[in-house]
Design an enzyme around this catalytic site. Structure first.
Site, short mmCIF file in Angstrom:
data_model
loop_
_atom_site.label_atom_id
_atom_site.label_comp_id
_atom_site.label_asym_id
_atom_site.label_seq_id
_atom_site.Cartn_x
_atom_site.Cartn_y
_atom_site.Cartn_z
N LYS A 66 5.23 -1.14 1.68
CA LYS A 66 5.51 -1.10 0.38
C LYS A 66 4.47 -0.77 -0.41
O LYS A 66 4.68 -0.42 -1.77
CB LYS A 66 6.32 -2.32 0.07
N GLY A 67 3.43 -1.24 0.17
CA GLY A 67 2.22 -1.25 -0.84
C GLY A 67 1.78 0.15 -1.38
O GLY A 67 1.18 -0.01 -2.64
N GLU A 122 -0.89 6.50 1.71
CA GLU A 122 -1.14 4.91 2.01
C GLU A 122 -1.85 4.37 0.88
O GLU A 122 -2.63 5.00 0.15
CB GLU A 122 -2.09 4.92 3.42
N ASP A 123 -1.67 3.14 0.61
CA ASP A 123 -2.48 2.16 -0.33
C ASP A 123 -3.75 1.75 0.12
O ASP A 123 -4.65 1.91 -0.53
CB ASP A 123 -1.69 0.91 -0.98
N ASP A 126 -7.41 -0.49 6.80
CA ASP A 126 -8.04 -1.62 7.16
C ASP A 126 -8.52 -1.55 8.54
O ASP A 126 -9.37 -0.70 8.69
CB ASP A 126 -7.02 -2.80 6.99
N LYS A 154 -11.26 0.42 3.75
CA LYS A 154 -12.24 -0.64 4.04
C LYS A 154 -12.78 -0.33 5.49
O LYS A 154 -12.30 -0.67 6.58
CB LYS A 154 -11.29 -1.93 4.12
N PHE A 175 -10.45 -9.37 -0.13
CA PHE A 175 -9.07 -9.40 -0.18
C PHE A 175 -8.68 -8.94 -1.60
O PHE A 175 -8.92 -9.59 -2.58
CB PHE A 175 -8.42 -10.97 -0.04
N VAL A 176 -8.07 -7.73 -1.52
CA VAL A 176 -7.69 -7.03 -2.75
C VAL A 176 -6.24 -7.07 -2.83
O VAL A 176 -5.44 -7.23 -2.13
CB VAL A 176 -8.28 -5.61 -2.89
N ASP A 182 -0.40 -6.63 -2.23
CA ASP A 182 0.32 -7.90 -2.47
C ASP A 182 -0.61 -9.07 -1.72
O ASP A 182 -1.45 -8.85 -0.81
CB ASP A 182 1.55 -7.95 -2.03
N ARG A 188 1.75 -7.39 -6.92
CA ARG A 188 1.64 -5.74 -6.74
C ARG A 188 1.78 -5.21 -8.13
O ARG A 188 1.56 -4.00 -8.22
CB ARG A 188 3.00 -5.50 -6.11
C1 PRP Z 1 -0.92 -2.74 4.46
C2 PRP Z 1 -1.16 -1.29 4.06
C3 PRP Z 1 -1.04 -0.39 5.51
C4 PRP Z 1 -1.71 -1.51 6.49
C5 PRP Z 1 -2.98 -1.17 6.66
O1 PRP Z 1 0.52 -2.84 4.51
O2 PRP Z 1 -0.09 -0.87 3.26
O3 PRP Z 1 0.32 -0.07 5.69
O4 PRP Z 1 -1.49 -2.81 5.68
O5 PRP Z 1 -3.47 -2.14 7.49
P1 PRP Z 1 -4.08 -1.65 8.96
O6 PRP Z 1 -5.08 -0.42 8.81
O7 PRP Z 1 -4.84 -2.98 9.56
O8 PRP Z 1 -2.94 -1.10 10.01
P2 PRP Z 1 1.01 -4.36 4.85
O9 PRP Z 1 1.40 -4.48 6.26
O10 PRP Z 1 0.20 -5.23 4.39
O11 PRP Z 1 2.62 -4.30 4.18
P3 PRP Z 1 2.83 -3.72 2.78
O12 PRP Z 1 2.42 -2.21 2.63
O13 PRP Z 1 4.58 -3.91 2.59
O14 PRP Z 1 2.54 -4.93 1.83
#
Ligand code: PRP
Length: 221
Positions: A66-67, A122-123, A126, A154, A175-176, A182, A188
């Site tokens: 959802k991010g 993507e948001d 990581d 990151k 942690f952002v 979120d 959000r």
């Molecule tokens: C976050 C972000 C990516 C993922 C990145 O989503 O939106 O999809 O984590 O992390 P990674 O590079 O370690 O795989 P999250 O799982 O927090 O779900 P959300 O977008 O619904 O908040």
């Protein structure tokens, strides 16, 4: 029955509650890392790059829920060429705070992508596991091209190799939250990218079914 028993909240008390909710979110922000104006300027730039790159092509933007919804909503309005949009949702297996590296699809695309130019939106990237998995399964569907645009990266946290075509901002391992990101499904709606106060996520939390406590947002400290 007394009229008092049916008393409705007044405009003032509603406003007070909203004001309180806003103050609470801000109370948990250690500092603003990227302000709303800087985000908007960068999103417009990214939109121009995408316009140039995909002119005359059959472009499909794929937002990973959802991010990325806030970024997606702003980015698609910064793109002036015709394009379509679609959404995917993923989740890491397990509730552990350590990354398993295993991703599952909660919602797939509504359409085939063979021969189309697909841009994943993507948001944040990581560890890279989510996009490594997604690009693998989408490549297998034979798109004409498959690229990635992310608002945040990151790099210190990367665990797998990933070719990222456009990055809005490269950020440190903190942690952002905000602008779609979120913690425990909250924050959000903040219009900026902020650093969450460590005491917020180090306090005992009730278990959440969301991804907000995922390792993608864990600091290594
Ligand atoms: C976050 C972000 C990516 C993922 C990145 O989503 O939106 O999809 O984590 O992390 P990674 O590079 O370690 O795989 P999250 O799982 O927090 O779900 P959300 O977008 O619904 O908040």
């Amino acid at each position: 029955m007394s009229h008092q028993a049916q008393e409705q909240p007044t405009e003032q008390s509603r406003a007070e509650r909203e004001n309180h909710a806003t103050r609470s979110l801000m109370d948990d922000v250690a500092r603003i890392l990227i302000d709303a104006q800087a985000i908007q300027e960068r999103v417009k730039e990214l939109g121009r790059y995408i316009d140039e790159q995909y002119a005359g092509k059959d472009l499909l933007l794929v937002s990973v829920l959802k991010g990325s919804v806030i970024f997606m909503a702003d980015l698609l309005r910064a793109i002036s060429i015709p394009h379509e949009i679609d959404f995917m949702a993923t989740s890491s297996y397990g509730a552990s705070t350590e990354s398993s590296g295993v991703v599952r699809i909660l919602k797939d695309l509504n359409q085939p992508i063979e021969g189309r130019h697909v841009l994943i939106v993507e948001d944040i990237i990581d560890s890279g596991h989510t996009l490594a998995y997604l690009t693998r399964i989408l490549e297998a569907r034979n798109p004409a091209s498959l690229r990635i645009v992310t608002l945040l990266d990151k790099p210190e946290r990367r665990e797998v190799d990933l070719d990222v075509d456009w990055v809005g901002f490269s950020i440190p391992n903190e942690f952002v939250i905000g602008y779609g990101l979120d913690y425990n499904e909250i924050y959000r709606n903040l219009p900026f990218i902020g650093v969450l106060k460590p005491e917020v996520y180090t306090e005992p939390q009730e278990e959440s079914c969301g991804q907000s406590t995922s390792p993608s947002q864990e600091t290594s400290e």
